[in-house]
Design a protein around this motif. Sequence first.
Motif, PDB file in Angstrom:
ATOM      1  N   ARG A 108      23.017   4.918  -3.798  1.00 17.34           N
ATOM      2  CA  ARG A 108      22.900   6.277  -3.251  1.00 17.34           C
ATOM      3  C   ARG A 108      21.438   6.671  -3.037  1.00 17.34           C
ATOM      4  O   ARG A 108      21.136   7.553  -2.233  1.00 17.34           O
ATOM      5  N   ILE A 109      20.544   6.037  -3.771  1.00 13.93           N
ATOM      6  CA  ILE A 109      19.118   6.312  -3.578  1.00 13.93           C
ATOM      7  C   ILE A 109      18.309   5.053  -3.270  1.00 13.93           C
ATOM      8  O   ILE A 109      17.278   5.139  -2.606  1.00 13.93           O
ATOM      9  N   SER A 110      18.778   3.894  -3.745  1.00 17.12           N
ATOM     10  CA  SER A 110      18.046   2.635  -3.557  1.00 17.12           C
ATOM     11  C   SER A 110      19.018   1.515  -3.240  1.00 17.12           C
ATOM     12  O   SER A 110      19.490   0.810  -4.148  1.00 17.12           O
ATOM     13  N   PRO A 111      19.337   1.318  -1.970  1.00 15.25           N
ATOM     14  CA  PRO A 111      20.283   0.262  -1.595  1.00 15.25           C
ATOM     15  C   PRO A 111      19.748  -1.133  -1.915  1.00 15.25           C
ATOM     16  O   PRO A 111      18.548  -1.316  -2.148  1.00 15.25           O
ATOM     17  N   ASP A 112      20.647  -2.091  -1.908  1.00 19.25           N
ATOM     18  CA  ASP A 112      20.287  -3.493  -2.100  1.00 19.25           C
ATOM     19  C   ASP A 112      19.200  -3.887  -1.098  1.00 19.25           C
ATOM     20  O   ASP A 112      19.325  -3.633   0.099  1.00 19.25           O
ATOM     21  N   GLY A 113      18.119  -4.482  -1.595  1.00 17.05           N
ATOM     22  CA  GLY A 113      17.024  -4.905  -0.731  1.00 17.05           C
ATOM     23  C   GLY A 113      15.891  -3.911  -0.612  1.00 17.05           C
ATOM     24  O   GLY A 113      14.838  -4.236  -0.063  1.00 17.05           O
ATOM     25  N   SER A 114      16.083  -2.704  -1.121  1.00 24.02           N
ATOM     26  CA  SER A 114      14.997  -1.725  -1.075  1.00 24.02           C
ATOM     27  C   SER A 114      13.954  -2.052  -2.138  1.00 24.02           C
ATOM     28  O   SER A 114      14.186  -2.875  -3.024  1.00 24.02           O
ATOM     29  N   ALA A 144       0.843  -1.197   0.000  1.00 19.18           N
ATOM     30  CA  ALA A 144       0.000   0.000   0.000  1.00 19.18           C
ATOM     31  C   ALA A 144       0.877   1.245   0.000  1.00 19.18           C
ATOM     32  O   ALA A 144       1.795   1.373   0.810  1.00 19.18           O
ATOM     33  N   PHE A 145       0.585   2.179  -0.914  1.00 21.95           N
ATOM     34  CA  PHE A 145       1.320   3.429  -0.992  1.00 21.95           C
ATOM     35  C   PHE A 145       0.337   4.590  -1.131  1.00 21.95           C
ATOM     36  O   PHE A 145      -0.713   4.464  -1.768  1.00 21.95           O
ATOM     37  N   ALA A 146       0.714   5.709  -0.536  1.00 23.06           N
ATOM     38  CA  ALA A 146      -0.099   6.920  -0.643  1.00 23.06           C
ATOM     39  C   ALA A 146       0.624   7.948  -1.506  1.00 23.06           C
ATOM     40  O   ALA A 146       1.850   7.949  -1.623  1.00 23.06           O
ATOM     41  N   ASP A 147      -0.152   8.829  -2.136  1.00 13.52           N
ATOM     42  CA  ASP A 147       0.385   9.989  -2.852  1.00 13.52           C
ATOM     43  C   ASP A 147       1.281   9.601  -4.023  1.00 13.52           C
ATOM     44  O   ASP A 147       2.295  10.250  -4.268  1.00 13.52           O
ATOM     45  N   LEU A 148       0.899   8.571  -4.771  1.00 14.44           N
ATOM     46  CA  LEU A 148       1.669   8.216  -5.955  1.00 14.44           C
ATOM     47  C   LEU A 148       1.258   9.038  -7.173  1.00 14.44           C
ATOM     48  O   LEU A 148       2.008   9.134  -8.128  1.00 14.44           O
ATOM     49  N   GLY A 149       0.067   9.622  -7.126  1.00 12.09           N
ATOM     50  CA  GLY A 149      -0.428  10.339  -8.294  1.00 12.09           C
ATOM     51  C   GLY A 149      -1.012   9.386  -9.320  1.00 12.09           C
ATOM     52  O   GLY A 149      -1.234   8.209  -9.048  1.00 12.09           O
ATOM     53  N   ARG A 150      -1.210   9.915 -10.535  1.00 12.61           N
ATOM     54  CA  ARG A 150      -1.815   9.101 -11.583  1.00 12.61           C
ATOM     55  C   ARG A 150      -0.768   8.209 -12.245  1.00 12.61           C
ATOM     56  O   ARG A 150       0.381   8.587 -12.404  1.00 12.61           O
ATOM     57  N   GLY A 151      -1.183   7.000 -12.615  1.00 18.38           N
ATOM     58  CA  GLY A 151      -0.262   6.101 -13.293  1.00 18.38           C
ATOM     59  C   GLY A 151      -0.679   4.655 -13.187  1.00 18.38           C
ATOM     60  O   GLY A 151      -1.738   4.324 -12.662  1.00 18.38           O
ATOM     61  N   ASP A 152       0.179   3.800 -13.705  1.00 24.58           N
ATOM     62  CA  ASP A 152      -0.021   2.352 -13.682  1.00 24.58           C
ATOM     63  C   ASP A 152       1.223   1.771 -13.013  1.00 24.58           C
ATOM     64  O   ASP A 152       2.287   1.691 -13.629  1.00 24.58           O
ATOM     65  N   PHE A 153       1.093   1.352 -11.751  1.00 28.71           N
ATOM     66  CA  PHE A 153       2.264   1.083 -10.924  1.00 28.71           C
ATOM     67  C   PHE A 153       2.482  -0.408 -10.636  1.00 28.71           C
ATOM     68  O   PHE A 153       1.531  -1.178 -10.533  1.00 28.71           O
ATOM     69  N   PHE A 154       3.739  -0.776 -10.491  1.00 22.78           N
ATOM     70  CA  PHE A 154       4.119  -2.061  -9.918  1.00 22.78           C
ATOM     71  C   PHE A 154       5.396  -1.830  -9.123  1.00 22.78           C
ATOM     72  O   PHE A 154       6.074  -0.802  -9.265  1.00 22.78           O
ATOM     73  N   ALA A 155       5.743  -2.785  -8.266  1.00 20.47           N
ATOM     74  CA  ALA A 155       6.921  -2.636  -7.410  1.00 20.47           C
ATOM     75  C   ALA A 155       7.916  -3.760  -7.675  1.00 20.47           C
ATOM     76  O   ALA A 155       7.544  -4.862  -8.069  1.00 20.47           O
ATOM     77  N   LEU A 156       9.191  -3.462  -7.455  1.00 23.55           N
ATOM     78  CA  LEU A 156      10.274  -4.417  -7.629  1.00 23.55           C
ATOM     79  C   LEU A 156      11.244  -4.304  -6.458  1.00 23.55           C
ATOM     80  O   LEU A 156      11.419  -3.218  -5.893  1.00 23.55           O
ATOM     81  N   THR A 157      11.879  -5.400  -6.103  1.00 24.95           N
ATOM     82  CA  THR A 157      12.919  -5.389  -5.082  1.00 24.95           C
ATOM     83  C   THR A 157      14.280  -5.234  -5.758  1.00 24.95           C
ATOM     84  O   THR A 157      14.588  -5.943  -6.711  1.00 24.95           O
ATOM     85  N   VAL A 158      15.083  -4.312  -5.267  1.00 30.16           N
ATOM     86  CA  VAL A 158      16.381  -4.006  -5.872  1.00 30.16           C
ATOM     87  C   VAL A 158      17.432  -5.019  -5.420  1.00 30.16           C
ATOM     88  O   VAL A 158      17.543  -5.345  -4.241  1.00 30.16           O
ATOM     89  N   GLU A 159      18.221  -5.501  -6.394  1.00 31.25           N
ATOM     90  CA  GLU A 159      19.359  -6.362  -6.106  1.00 31.25           C
ATOM     91  C   GLU A 159      20.624  -5.673  -6.605  1.00 31.25           C
ATOM     92  O   GLU A 159      20.687  -5.219  -7.741  1.00 31.25           O
ATOM     93  N   GLY A 160      21.656  -5.612  -5.759  1.00 29.17           N
ATOM     94  CA  GLY A 160      22.909  -5.002  -6.164  1.00 29.17           C
ATOM     95  C   GLY A 160      23.066  -3.591  -5.622  1.00 29.17           C
ATOM     96  O   GLY A 160      22.165  -3.039  -4.993  1.00 29.17           O
ATOM     97  N   ASP A 161      24.238  -2.987  -5.908  1.00 28.12           N
ATOM     98  CA  ASP A 161      24.553  -1.697  -5.286  1.00 28.12           C
ATOM     99  C   ASP A 161      24.843  -0.580  -6.286  1.00 28.12           C
ATOM    100  O   ASP A 161      25.361   0.464  -5.907  1.00 28.12           O
ATOM    101  N   SER A 162      24.499  -0.752  -7.564  1.00 27.20           N
ATOM    102  CA  SER A 162      24.838   0.296  -8.524  1.00 27.20           C
ATOM    103  C   SER A 162      23.940   1.525  -8.401  1.00 27.20           C
ATOM    104  O   SER A 162      24.206   2.563  -9.004  1.00 27.20           O
ATOM    105  N   MET A 163      22.864   1.424  -7.599  1.00 26.11           N
ATOM    106  CA  MET A 163      21.991   2.577  -7.348  1.00 26.11           C
ATOM    107  C   MET A 163      21.871   2.856  -5.855  1.00 26.11           C
ATOM    108  O   MET A 163      20.893   3.423  -5.388  1.00 26.11           O
TER     109      MET A 163
END
Length: 218
Positions: A140-146, A119-138
């Motif tokens: 600075r904003i999305s650590p591994d496991g986020s 459940a998320f609030a304030d996403l605005g308009r769109g067609d959304f899905f979620a993914l779990t991040v693997e690795g550390d190349s991002m």
Amino acid sequence: MAAVKQKKSAMAQWVEAALLHRDISQSELARLLGQRLRIGFDRSKVNKIVTDHREVSAEEMLAIEEITGYPAPAGLRTVAPTDKTSAKVVQVALLDTVAAGKLKAPSSQIPVEDVPLLAFADLGRGDFFALTVEGDSMDRISPDGSVIVVNQADRTLVSGKSYVFSDRGKAAFKVWRPEPPRFVPFSTNPIHEPHYVKSKAEAEKLVIGRVKRTVLDL
């Protein structure tokens, strides 16, 4: 004659119990609420909630649930005030993992009935899905496991924004840069390299969606 101690409201008791459940202080909850709601939120506001000197909005209640992992009793959901600025809550499917690094093939095929919903609030308009991040190349904003929330209705490339893209059936998560056209890492680890493309038009054909939000449980 001794003063009679007034019993706290159900809302104040729930927030106190949520703090104990997550084992965090009022100051830490205030900090996390500020990050989640993108507003100024200090310890005094949390203290006023637990001492019955401040109401809790529907959006704040949802955020406290997400932060602490402690669901509010059903009776409180009709108590939290709402207004025109209260955010719409959207159920988003957590589909799979995405590589924040080298391109990677999807790791699983999850039956539709088993797909978890977040459940998320304030996403605005769109067609959304979620993914779990693997690795550390991002990281600075999305650590591994986020978890990242992707808007597949938004595929227009904007410099400096983050996207999930797919090339030859393999997906990755990176930041778009137009000169020269490429998807780049945003990492503390210097080993990661950009993914170059011939043109912006070619890149937009690879884009699955723009990353709207990143979430990390502490």
